[in-house]
Every structure is written in structure tokens, then in C-alpha cells.
Write a protein that holds these residues in place. Structure first.
Motif, mmCIF file in Angstrom:
data_model
loop_
_atom_site.group_PDB
_atom_site.id
_atom_site.type_symbol
_atom_site.label_atom_id
_atom_site.label_comp_id
_atom_site.label_asym_id
_atom_site.label_seq_id
_atom_site.Cartn_x
_atom_site.Cartn_y
_atom_site.Cartn_z
ATOM 1 N N ALA A 63 18.319 -51.039 38.118
ATOM 2 C CA ALA A 63 18.085 -49.613 37.670
ATOM 3 C C ALA A 63 18.125 -49.468 36.193
ATOM 4 O O ALA A 63 17.215 -48.937 35.641
ATOM 5 N N ALA A 64 18.985 -50.343 35.519
ATOM 6 C CA ALA A 64 18.992 -50.380 34.002
ATOM 7 C C ALA A 64 17.757 -51.026 33.299
ATOM 8 O O ALA A 64 17.302 -50.561 32.412
ATOM 9 N N SER A 65 17.009 -52.105 34.417
ATOM 10 C CA SER A 65 15.964 -52.471 33.436
ATOM 11 C C SER A 65 14.494 -52.075 34.400
ATOM 12 O O SER A 65 13.572 -52.707 33.972
ATOM 13 N N GLN A 124 8.389 -34.944 33.771
ATOM 14 C CA GLN A 124 7.690 -34.345 32.907
ATOM 15 C C GLN A 124 6.615 -35.270 32.031
ATOM 16 O O GLN A 124 5.507 -35.301 31.869
ATOM 17 N N ASP A 125 7.399 -36.198 31.419
ATOM 18 C CA ASP A 125 6.694 -37.233 30.686
ATOM 19 C C ASP A 125 7.274 -38.500 31.231
ATOM 20 O O ASP A 125 8.403 -38.649 31.594
ATOM 21 N N TRP A 126 6.302 -39.786 31.319
ATOM 22 C CA TRP A 126 6.816 -40.855 31.875
ATOM 23 C C TRP A 126 6.199 -42.160 31.162
ATOM 24 O O TRP A 126 4.790 -41.907 31.155
ATOM 25 N N SER A 127 6.628 -43.151 30.586
ATOM 26 C CA SER A 127 6.029 -44.301 30.074
ATOM 27 C C SER A 127 7.145 -45.257 30.727
ATOM 28 O O SER A 127 8.329 -45.674 30.416
ATOM 29 N N PRO A 128 6.538 -46.337 31.530
ATOM 30 C CA PRO A 128 7.217 -47.360 32.023
ATOM 31 C C PRO A 128 7.762 -48.275 30.808
ATOM 32 O O PRO A 128 8.824 -48.746 31.043
ATOM 33 N N GLU A 129 7.002 -48.353 29.819
ATOM 34 C CA GLU A 129 7.517 -48.973 28.700
ATOM 35 C C GLU A 129 8.795 -48.379 28.038
ATOM 36 O O GLU A 129 9.752 -49.295 27.474
ATOM 37 N N ALA A 130 9.029 -47.220 28.174
ATOM 38 C CA ALA A 130 10.197 -46.484 27.669
ATOM 39 C C ALA A 130 11.373 -46.577 28.227
ATOM 40 O O ALA A 130 12.346 -46.614 27.990
ATOM 41 N N HIS A 131 11.010 -47.288 29.558
ATOM 42 C CA HIS A 131 12.243 -47.552 30.202
ATOM 43 C C HIS A 131 12.562 -48.923 30.681
ATOM 44 O O HIS A 131 13.059 -49.336 31.720
ATOM 45 N N SER A 132 12.190 -49.724 30.077
ATOM 46 C CA SER A 132 12.435 -51.264 29.808
ATOM 47 C C SER A 132 13.491 -51.645 29.213
ATOM 48 O O SER A 132 14.025 -51.202 27.977
#
Length: 160
Positions: A140-142, A152-160
């Protein structure tokens, strides 16, 4: 009260909303669905066009036959839609945020079904391969996978 189903691709680039009942929920075993899913079958359910809305992004379409086009995420490849040109679009049930909310009621194209499917519940279970709570936390952390709800907003790169 009207049922509302939301879903989308793995990376979150394409999201949708379906209002009302998901009709004709089924598992298709045809060879075309096997290839499109990269799996042994594809689960689908239909939603009337007027009850269907894309809420983020646009799918990429592949014309898989003269009468059928299949929509998928052009970024992560998730299969999302089957459009046969009738009064509805079929959504892949696994792309729903709550896939357990729509249970398939039948199967189609049984001649292509894997003959050993009935034996799956008899296969041994290797508990060493199960993820632990600690593994789940690390994943989940990565994870770059979109969560199973609207954002609302989502960017997979921001969650890596």
C-alpha cells in the motif's frame, strides 16, 4: 433508491459511473474475451448508455470484430468496456470499485471454458504465498493503483 456503481482502471486515468441495475451479469469464456483479458474468462454486465458516464479520462478503443469494440486504459492497459453497438455498454465487473456488488448470473460460450475449472477448489493452498498484514502495508505504501473509490485528483506518480 437508484443503485450507483463506480469503477475504473488500475492507474486511475479512466473512471466511470453507472446508475441503475447492471444487467445481464455474466462470465464469457469466448476466445476473444480470453485474449482481451489475458485470462481464462471475462466477467461483464450491461449498463444503458443514458445511465453511463465517464468521470475521468477517455478509454482507448480496439475494434475486435466488425460489430464490437473494446475499451481499455491506454496508460495501464486495464480492460474496461465491451461495446457491441446496442442500447448499452458492458463494463468489466472486475473494474468496479465494489466488484462483489454484482454477482454473475450465468456463463456464455461454454465450449471455450477451461475443462479443469471445476477442479480449482481442489487445488492445494500454499499459505506461504499469502500476503501478511505487514506485506499489505508495504504494498500500500508504494502502490500506484487507484483506490476503490472516487478521488478529486489522482496521479499515480504522486503515489509512488
Amino acid at each position: 433508491m437508484t443503485q450507483v456503481h463506480t469503477g475504473g482502471c488500475q492507474c486511475g486515468a479512466v473512471r466511470y459511473r453507472a446508475e441503475g441495475e447492471v444487467g445481464f451479469p455474466h462470465v464469457c469464456h469466448c476466445r476473444m474475451c480470453q485474449k482481451a483479458a489475458g485470462n481464462y474468462f471475462m466477467p461483464f454486465g450491461g449498463v444503458k448508455y443514458e445511465n453511463f458516464t465517464l468521470t475521468r479520462g477517455q478509454p482507448t478503443w480496439f475494434q475486435s470484430s466488425a460489430n464490437v469494440r473494446r475499451g481499455f486504459c491506454g496508460q495501464c492497459g486495464t480492460p474496461l468496456f465491451y461495446d457491441g453497438g446496442h442500447d448499452h455498454i458492458s463494463i468489466t465487473l472486475g473494474s468496479l470499485d465494489e466488484p462483489e456488488s454484482v454477482k454473475p448470473g450465468l456463463q456464455t460460450n461454454l465450449p471455450r471454458k477451461m475443462i479443469w475449472f471445476g477442479e480449482l477448489d481442489t487445488l492445494p493452498h500454499d499459505e506461504r504465498m499469502d500476503t501478511s498484514a505487514e506485506d499489505d502495508a508495504d504494498i500500500a505504501a508504494s502502490s500506484r493503483q487507484h483506490p476503490d473509490h472516487e478521488t478529486q485528483d489522482w496521479s499515480p506518480e504522486a503515489h509512488s
